[in-house]
Write an enzyme that holds these catalytic residues in place. Structure first.
Site, PDB file in Angstrom:
ATOM      1  NE  ARG A 107      -3.961   0.453   2.119  1.00 43.86           N
ATOM      2  CZ  ARG A 107      -5.041   0.462   2.417  1.00 43.86           C
ATOM      3  NH1 ARG A 107      -4.776   1.482   3.774  1.00 43.86           N
ATOM      4  NH2 ARG A 107      -5.422  -0.156   1.958  1.00 43.86           N
ATOM      5  CG  HIS A 134      -8.053   0.231  -3.018  1.00 41.56           C
ATOM      6  ND1 HIS A 134      -7.232  -0.843  -1.900  1.00 41.56           N
ATOM      7  CD2 HIS A 134      -9.071   0.248  -1.745  1.00 41.56           C
ATOM      8  CE1 HIS A 134      -7.400  -1.133  -0.823  1.00 41.56           C
ATOM      9  NE2 HIS A 134      -8.944  -0.483  -0.776  1.00 41.56           N
ATOM     10  CD  GLN A 137     -12.614  -2.344  -0.375  1.00 39.65           C
ATOM     11  OE1 GLN A 137     -12.113  -2.029   0.525  1.00 39.65           O
ATOM     12  NE2 GLN A 137     -13.897  -2.393  -0.468  1.00 39.65           N
ATOM     13  CG  ASP A 230     -13.819   5.628  -1.244  1.00 38.56           C
ATOM     14  OD1 ASP A 230     -13.724   5.485  -0.229  1.00 38.56           O
ATOM     15  OD2 ASP A 230     -12.767   6.044  -2.105  1.00 38.56           O
ATOM     16  CB  CYS A 270     -14.119   1.073  -0.287  1.00 39.08           C
ATOM     17  SG  CYS A 270     -14.092   2.935   0.415  1.00 39.08           S
ATOM     18  NE  ARG A 298     -10.246  -5.709   0.617  1.00 42.59           N
ATOM     19  CZ  ARG A 298      -9.356  -4.628   1.121  1.00 42.59           C
ATOM     20  NH1 ARG A 298      -9.819  -3.113   1.759  1.00 42.59           N
ATOM     21  NH2 ARG A 298      -7.876  -4.643   1.023  1.00 42.59           N
TER      22      ARG A 298
HETATM   23  N1  NVA Z   1     -10.567   6.314  -1.765  1.00 39.89           N
HETATM   24  C1  NVA Z   1     -10.089   6.016  -0.520  1.00 39.89           C
HETATM   25  C2  NVA Z   1     -10.065   4.782  -0.244  1.00 39.89           C
HETATM   26  C3  NVA Z   1      -9.454   3.798   1.126  1.00 39.89           C
HETATM   27  C4  NVA Z   1     -10.004   2.627   1.223  1.00 39.89           C
HETATM   28  C5  NVA Z   1      -8.058   6.686   0.211  1.00 39.89           C
HETATM   29  O1  NVA Z   1      -7.856   6.490  -0.897  1.00 39.89           O
HETATM   30  O2  NVA Z   1      -8.430   6.696   1.326  1.00 39.89           O
HETATM   31  N1   CP Z   2     -10.897  -0.137   2.350  1.00 40.02           N
HETATM   32  C1   CP Z   2     -10.156  -0.363   2.564  1.00 40.02           C
HETATM   33  O1   CP Z   2      -9.080  -1.064   1.901  1.00 40.02           O
HETATM   34  O2   CP Z   2      -9.438  -0.494   4.223  1.00 40.02           O
HETATM   35  P1   CP Z   2      -8.064  -0.042   5.059  1.00 40.02           P
HETATM   36  O3   CP Z   2      -7.788   1.346   4.733  1.00 40.02           O
HETATM   37  O4   CP Z   2      -8.910  -0.080   6.218  1.00 40.02           O
HETATM   38  O5   CP Z   2      -7.674  -1.682   4.771  1.00 40.02           O
END
Ligand code: NVA
Ligand code: CP
Length: 333
Positions: A107, A134, A137, A230, A270, A298
């Protein structure tokens, strides 16, 4: 046999519909084995490294639990603990980790950092979220839709909110590949990346689905089978926070907007959610909300993904042999 063994997962761009459906069928198989209380440890001796340069609750815990429950081991590597924090390159880090591990989940901020790691890795690299995509997800999202609706082709998925983020981009590519019609409502200036949009439109022409982009939430949600949103301020975009909350204020998913969808619509997010911003409590906790099942999914989906990327056909043979035994064994008592 579709060859997933040894592959990376950076985005849905590299996977075709049959491969995505194989991940879902494998998820179902693993869930059936678990539901019978049978022990299945196909990842014995396998080690997954999980590199986090951004925070996580779901991704971290679901990946670590997935590998553990399949008999393997997960190591969580936070960015600040690694020499990445003092300038070791993503590429060198990937070369070194490849010598110890069987797969790496990453990540990070910029998608190119993930591509740099992948170019040097000798083991599968899985995108656990970048600024652009992502995919893990979205795999859980489409699996949730499949389980809840019994099909994917021809469904209408409405996405309301920030159209230019990782989740939207993965939903766009996934919907186009899987034959789901996707309709995005986002304000001007928040449209998806034009390259991702073009990719989705070209892919949708082949699958026969439709990809629509507009500014009107009501139009997007009308007759939808699923409504998705989101956060308005994704990780890394905090500096634009105030402006985003102002620009996206008319894009909240609330009960009145959701009432325009089909009566059996499911609401997806998500998570984490900013309650009262992009979604109200009434929707998030309401009867149409599937967000906590979606979050749970997940875990089984990533078990299937890890199993297929690390064990390939052997995983399917072992899984099918357990499931066939179950069918063939005479009823007890
Ligand atoms: N779009 C959000 C998704 C978090 C799981 C982010 O990147 O913060
Ligand atoms: N939806 C998701 O990826 O959650 P986290 O940021 O908690 O991993």
């Amino acid at each position: 046999m579709l060859g997933l063994k040894g592959r990376h997962l950076l985005s849905f761009q590299d996977y075709n519909k049959s491969e995505l459906m194989l991940i879902f069928e494998t998820t179902r198989g693993l869930e059936r084995i678990a539901a019978k209380g049978k022990t299945f440890r196909p990842m014995r001796g396998k080690v997954l490294g999980m590199v986090f340069l951004k925070n996580s609750t779901r991704t971290r815990v679901s990946f670590e639990t997935a590998i553990y429950q399949l008999g393997g081991h997960g190591i969580c590597l936070r960015g600040e603990e690694l020499h990445l924090a003092r300038g070791e390159t993503m590429g060198d880090t990937a070369r070194v980790l490849s010598a110890y591990l069987d797969a790496i989940m990453v990540r990070t901020h910029n998608h190119w950092e993930l591509e740099e790691m992948t170019s040097q890795a000798r083991i599968p690299v899985i995108n656990g979220l970048t600024d652009k995509y992502h995919p893990c997800q979205a795999l859980a999202d489409f699996y949730t839709l499949l389980v809840k609706k019994g099909r994917l082709e021809g469904l209408k998925l409405a996405y309301v909110g920030d159209g230019n983020n990782n989740v939207t981009h993965s939903l766009l590519l996934g919907a186009a590949k899987l034959g789901v019609n996707i309709h995005i409502a986002t304000p001007r200036g928040y449209e998806p990346d034009s390259e991702v949009m073009a990719l989705a439109q070209n892919t949708a022409r082949i699958s026969g689905s439709t990809v629509k982009l507009g500014t009107d939430p009501a139009g997007a949600v009308a007759d939808a089978d699923a409504v998705y949103t989101d956060v308005w301020v994704s990780m890394g975009r905090e500096a634009e926070g105030k402006e985003r909350l102002r620009d996206l204020a008319a894009y909240q998913v609330n009960s009145s907007l959701l009432s325009l969808a089909k009566p059996d619509v499911i609401f997806l997010h998500c998570l984490p959610a900013n309650r009262g911003q992009e979604v109200t409590d009434a929707v998030l906790d309401g009867p149409n909300s599937a967000v906590f099942v979606q979050a749970y999914n997940r875990l089984p989906v990533q078990k299937a993904l890890l199993g297929l990327l690390l064990r390939g056909e052997d995983l399917l043979e072992e899984m099918n042999s357990i499931l066939n035994q179950e069918i063939l064994s005479p009823p007890r008592g």
